[in-house]
Structure formats: structure tokens, C-alpha cells
Design an enzyme around this catalytic site. Structure first.
Site, PDB file in Angstrom:
ATOM      1  N   ILE A 221       2.173  -5.046  -4.403  1.00 33.85           N
ATOM      2  CA  ILE A 221       2.348  -6.462  -4.716  1.00 33.85           C
ATOM      3  C   ILE A 221       1.297  -7.261  -3.966  1.00 33.85           C
ATOM      4  CG2 ILE A 221       3.921  -8.430  -4.607  1.00 33.85           C
ATOM      5  CD1 ILE A 221       6.224  -6.313  -4.636  1.00 33.85           C
ATOM      6  N   CYS A 222       0.651  -8.153  -4.676  1.00 34.36           N
ATOM      7  CA  CYS A 222      -0.378  -9.003  -4.090  1.00 34.36           C
ATOM      8  C   CYS A 222       0.278 -10.176  -3.376  1.00 34.36           C
ATOM      9  CB  CYS A 222      -1.315  -9.498  -5.202  1.00 34.36           C
ATOM     10  SG  CYS A 222      -2.618 -10.576  -4.606  1.00 34.36           S
ATOM     11  N   LEU A 223       0.257 -10.132  -2.061  1.00 33.97           N
ATOM     12  CA  LEU A 223       0.745 -11.221  -1.212  1.00 33.97           C
ATOM     13  C   LEU A 223      -0.383 -11.620  -0.277  1.00 33.97           C
ATOM     14  CD1 LEU A 223       4.125  -9.569  -0.134  1.00 33.97           C
ATOM     15  CD2 LEU A 223       3.850 -11.369  -1.846  1.00 33.97           C
TER      16      LEU A 223
ATOM     17  N   HIS B  13      -5.202  -8.956   0.505  1.00 36.78           N
ATOM     18  CA  HIS B  13      -5.889 -10.089   1.121  1.00 36.78           C
ATOM     19  C   HIS B  13      -6.125  -9.864   2.623  1.00 36.78           C
ATOM     20  CE1 HIS B  13      -5.754 -12.595  -2.409  1.00 36.78           C
ATOM     21  NE2 HIS B  13      -4.522 -12.168  -2.612  1.00 36.78           N
TER      22      HIS B  13
ATOM     23  N   ILE C  60      -0.896  -9.838  -8.851  1.00 37.83           N
ATOM     24  CA  ILE C  60      -0.930  -8.426  -9.233  1.00 37.83           C
ATOM     25  C   ILE C  60       0.396  -7.810  -8.801  1.00 37.83           C
ATOM     26  CG2 ILE C  60      -2.057  -6.201  -8.792  1.00 37.83           C
ATOM     27  CD1 ILE C  60      -4.647  -7.848  -8.249  1.00 37.83           C
TER      28      ILE C  60
END
Length: 163
Positions: free
Chosen positions: A74-76, A82, A110
């Protein structure tokens, strides 16, 4: 703060390393209150790099929720997607709490999924009986690991009351 208050406050999360592997953590969380996820219990994992806490981890939710793709990263802002915004001040617990809150946002990252509120409520209901390997949410609920009110035994052996 009384013990009962602590019970209510922190009874929505269970977290720990997977089998003695300090780089692979698993967690189960109750869905956020007053949301389509409220009745759900969701299981995920955080995979720490060898350079943790200097580098960010990978975060995944494994239980179908209608919000995240099960088993995908999971895009965090505090995840391996990041590294430029990563800070070692993030703890495993704070990452899980951020993911729980992030469930309430619109899926634009994402690993995000768009589903109807009705579908998400169905996933939440089904999640309470979700099983994976030795993990059994139904058993966790039945054992009192996730409940909204503590059950306290009184002096009377037969009487249990909800506080």
C-alpha cells in the site's frame, strides 16, 4: 486513566512479530468506528527492511476490505513507496494506526480499491470469520480479543456484567 478506559482505548489492535522474525510483523485491527468498516477485523503485515528504522517498511492488508488489494503493498507517505518522506519517528504502532485512518480516505494510491459502501460492509461482516493459516478472527472475537465492552467477573461466580 482507569484500566477500563485503557481497555476501551486500545482494544482495537493486536500486533507482534511473526514467529520471532523481528523484520516481519503481523497485526489485526478493528475497523474505524462510525464507518463502513466498523464491524470488521482486518489483518495485515508490515515488512521491515534490514536498515529499519532508517528506511521505511512495506505495508500490506491481507483481509479483503473493499479498500485495499489484499496482499499488495500500500502506498502511504510512511511506506517504502515514499522513502523521501520517511522519518524514523514512525513506529510500527503508529504506522498501523495511520493505515486504519487511511481506510477512510478515497482510494487514489497504489494498492487502493474502489468499492461501494454496501460491498465494504459485506467485507467487514465476512472479515470476522476470516482465517489464514493459524490466524482465526472468529476465534479472536470469541476469546474477547476484540470487543466493544470489557466483561468483568463479579464476586458471584455465575454473574458476568458489561461495564
Amino acid at each position: 486513566m482507569k484500566n477500563d478506559d485503557l481497555f476501551y482505548r486500545y482494544n482495537y489492535i493486536r500486533v507482534g512479530p511473526f514467529r520471532n522474525n523481528m523484520l516481519h510483523w503481523h497485526f489485526s485491527i478493528q475497523g474505524p468506528k462510525n464507518s463502513v468498516y466498523e464491524n470488521g477485523i482486518y489483518h495485515g503485515r508490515i515488512i521491515l527492511p534490514k536498515s529499519y528504522p532508517l528506511s521505511p517498511p512495506r505495508v500490506q492488508l491481507l483481509t479483503p476490505s473493499g479498500r485495499f488489494i489484499p496482499g499488495d503493498d500500500i502506498c502511504l507517505s510512511a511506506s517504502a513507496f515514499h522513502p523521501e518522506t520517511w522519518t524514523p519517528r514512525w513506529t510500527i504502532l503508529s504506522l498501523i494506526e495511520a493505515l486504519r485512518i487511511h481506510m477512510l480516505t478515497t482510494a487514489n494510491e497504489i494498492g487502493g480499491v474502489h468499492a461501494s459502501d454496501e460491498s465494504r460492509r459485506k467485507f467487514a461482516a465476512h472479515s470476522r470469520s476470516w482465517k489464514m493459516g493459524c490466524l482465526n478472527h472468529e476465534q479472536m472475537v470469541n476469546n474477547g480479543l476484540f470487543c466493544s465492552k470489557p466483561i468483568v467477573e463479579s464476586n458471584d461466580d455465575e454473574e458476568q456484567i458489561n461495564k
